[in-house]
Design a protein around this motif. Sequence first.
Motif, mmCIF file in Angstrom:
data_model
loop_
_atom_site.group_PDB
_atom_site.id
_atom_site.type_symbol
_atom_site.label_atom_id
_atom_site.label_comp_id
_atom_site.label_asym_id
_atom_site.label_seq_id
_atom_site.Cartn_x
_atom_site.Cartn_y
_atom_site.Cartn_z
ATOM 1 N N ARG A 70 0.809 -1.221 0.000
ATOM 2 C CA ARG A 70 0.000 0.000 0.000
ATOM 3 C C ARG A 70 0.844 1.274 0.000
ATOM 4 N N VAL A 71 2.103 1.174 0.416
ATOM 5 C CA VAL A 71 2.944 2.378 0.514
ATOM 6 C C VAL A 71 4.303 2.169 -0.173
ATOM 7 N N LYS A 72 4.272 1.548 -1.341
ATOM 8 C CA LYS A 72 5.516 1.238 -2.055
ATOM 9 C C LYS A 72 6.366 2.486 -2.325
ATOM 10 N N LYS A 73 5.723 3.578 -2.751
ATOM 11 C CA LYS A 73 6.479 4.797 -3.056
ATOM 12 C C LYS A 73 7.174 5.348 -1.818
ATOM 13 N N VAL A 74 6.539 5.194 -0.673
ATOM 14 C CA VAL A 74 7.141 5.657 0.588
ATOM 15 C C VAL A 74 8.295 4.729 0.969
ATOM 16 N N LEU A 75 8.093 3.415 0.879
ATOM 17 C CA LEU A 75 9.154 2.470 1.241
ATOM 18 C C LEU A 75 10.382 2.630 0.347
ATOM 19 N N TYR A 76 10.158 2.987 -0.895
ATOM 20 C CA TYR A 76 11.250 3.233 -1.845
ATOM 21 C C TYR A 76 12.182 4.334 -1.326
ATOM 22 N N GLN A 77 11.642 5.228 -0.513
ATOM 23 C CA GLN A 77 12.402 6.377 -0.019
ATOM 24 C C GLN A 77 12.901 6.191 1.421
ATOM 25 N N GLN A 78 12.847 4.941 1.921
ATOM 26 C CA GLN A 78 13.243 4.700 3.302
ATOM 27 C C GLN A 78 14.474 3.806 3.395
ATOM 28 N N PRO A 79 15.330 4.090 4.394
ATOM 29 C CA PRO A 79 16.452 3.185 4.676
ATOM 30 C C PRO A 79 15.956 1.983 5.474
ATOM 31 N N CYS A 80 16.741 0.944 5.513
ATOM 32 C CA CYS A 80 16.404 -0.222 6.321
ATOM 33 C C CYS A 80 17.548 -0.485 7.289
ATOM 34 N N TYR A 81 17.235 -0.384 8.564
ATOM 35 C CA TYR A 81 18.261 -0.499 9.588
ATOM 36 C C TYR A 81 18.636 -1.925 9.970
ATOM 37 N N CYS A 82 18.218 -2.904 9.186
ATOM 38 C CA CYS A 82 18.793 -4.243 9.367
ATOM 39 C C CYS A 82 20.074 -4.333 8.528
ATOM 40 N N HIS A 83 20.343 -3.269 7.779
ATOM 41 C CA HIS A 83 21.541 -3.118 6.952
ATOM 42 C C HIS A 83 21.630 -4.132 5.816
ATOM 43 N N CYS A 84 20.474 -4.451 5.259
ATOM 44 C CA CYS A 84 20.450 -5.343 4.105
ATOM 45 C C CYS A 84 21.055 -4.674 2.872
ATOM 46 N N ASP A 85 21.268 -3.363 2.932
ATOM 47 C CA ASP A 85 21.971 -2.702 1.833
ATOM 48 C C ASP A 85 23.398 -3.242 1.751
#
Length: 159
Positions: free
Chosen positions: A74-89
């Motif tokens: 429901r909020v894909k555009k918002v999630l696209y603009q968020q970091p993920c602090y599990c550090h999966c990047d």
Amino acid sequence: MRAKSIFVSGVVLCATAMGIGTAAPRAASRQAQSSEEPVPAFHNEAPKGQLPETLSPSQFSDVVVQNAYTLAARVKKVLYQQPCYCHCDRSQGHKSLLDCFASTHGSGCGVCMREAVYSYEQTKKGKTAAQIREGIERGEWQQVDMSKYQTPLATNAAK
């Protein structure tokens, strides 16, 4: 003579142990003070093209996971603009929180699920993606009450 040798060895051993015991905490605190942890990967702006689809919630048996994937969709555009602090990047090459829900990664990660639910809840409160990101960076996502999501949500409900 043997007693003197044992005594000296004991003193040296104690001094070495004390040196190691005090050096390690100092090194760790110096490292923490010298540099803040960088914010994980995210996109500054809304996407210009089409976004990847999130996985179908029905693919998962756990209700909380299903709900996290439902809300993420429901909020894909918002999630696209968020970091993920599990550090999966770092570990999986993700470019934003959305990548966690375009794969099975989000299903096994409490950090991802809490951040996605936080993003959804804040979106419903009228917050912008940038404001939500600031909250995520402050760790506000850690306060999300996941027990509210133990009952199935309608997958096709209005966004």
